[in-house]
Design an enzyme around this catalytic site. Sequence first.
Site, PDB file in Angstrom:
ATOM      1  N   CYS A   8      -2.207  -0.583   7.529  1.00  0.00           N
ATOM      2  CA  CYS A   8      -1.417   0.653   7.453  1.00  0.00           C
ATOM      3  C   CYS A   8      -1.483   1.419   8.770  1.00  0.00           C
ATOM      4  CB  CYS A   8      -1.889   1.500   6.285  1.00  0.00           C
ATOM      5  SG  CYS A   8      -1.559   0.711   4.683  1.00  0.00           S
TER       6      CYS A   8
ATOM      7  N   CYS B  15      -6.075   1.770   6.034  1.00  0.00           N
ATOM      8  CA  CYS B  15      -6.707   0.523   6.474  1.00  0.00           C
ATOM      9  C   CYS B  15      -6.084   0.083   7.803  1.00  0.00           C
ATOM     10  CB  CYS B  15      -6.510  -0.562   5.403  1.00  0.00           C
ATOM     11  SG  CYS B  15      -4.798  -1.132   5.263  1.00  0.00           S
TER      12      CYS B  15
ATOM     13  N   GLU C 244       0.870   3.821   1.894  1.00  0.00           N
ATOM     14  CA  GLU C 244       1.349   4.196   3.227  1.00  0.00           C
ATOM     15  C   GLU C 244       2.569   3.373   3.633  1.00  0.00           C
ATOM     16  OE1 GLU C 244      -3.266   4.284   3.638  1.00  0.00           O
ATOM     17  OE2 GLU C 244      -1.766   3.260   2.410  1.00  0.00           O
TER      18      GLU C 244
ATOM     19  N   HIS D 222       0.847  -1.197   0.000  1.00  0.00           N
ATOM     20  CA  HIS D 222       0.000   0.000   0.000  1.00  0.00           C
ATOM     21  C   HIS D 222       0.880   1.243   0.000  1.00  0.00           C
ATOM     22  CE1 HIS D 222      -3.849  -1.979   1.852  1.00  0.00           C
ATOM     23  NE2 HIS D 222      -3.338  -2.695   0.864  1.00  0.00           N
TER      24      HIS D 222
END
Length: 149
Positions: free
Chosen positions: A89, A86, A58, A56
């Site tokens: 993260c 999420c 992040e 992701h």
Amino acid sequence: MFDPYDDSHFMRKALQEAEVAYDRDEVPVGAIIVVAGRVIAKAHNLTECLNDVTAHAEMQAITSASNYLGGKYLNECTMYVTLEPCQMCAGALYWSQIGRVVYGAKDEHRGCTVMGTTLHPKTEIVGGVLEEECSMLIKQFFKEKRGNN
């Protein structure tokens, strides 16, 4: 007093990263990390490219910022991310002890605030910065994926 480097300014930079992801057929999420008004990391989703569910934006930005700073704690930093983080993260952000997280669009289904995931107690979280622009990019992406042009 006018601040040319406010949250909107940096969220636009995160949106640029999200647009790169969009162009690469990745879910269009972008993130940047700023310290003392300076961008030290920028990233976008790479889950398809790397065939890695943990790639992701992040996560990529945290790794990049930690490498840049030479340490694992980001307590003086702010992350700007186009979509609410999420749980995964948020967990990484917790352990990084990031000082501040600013997100654009709320993730009504998997966002950390919806799921009840907490960030580090000293982390400030701000949502809704350029929310419409961030949300529109993600909605357009999934609309195209579903063939609802």
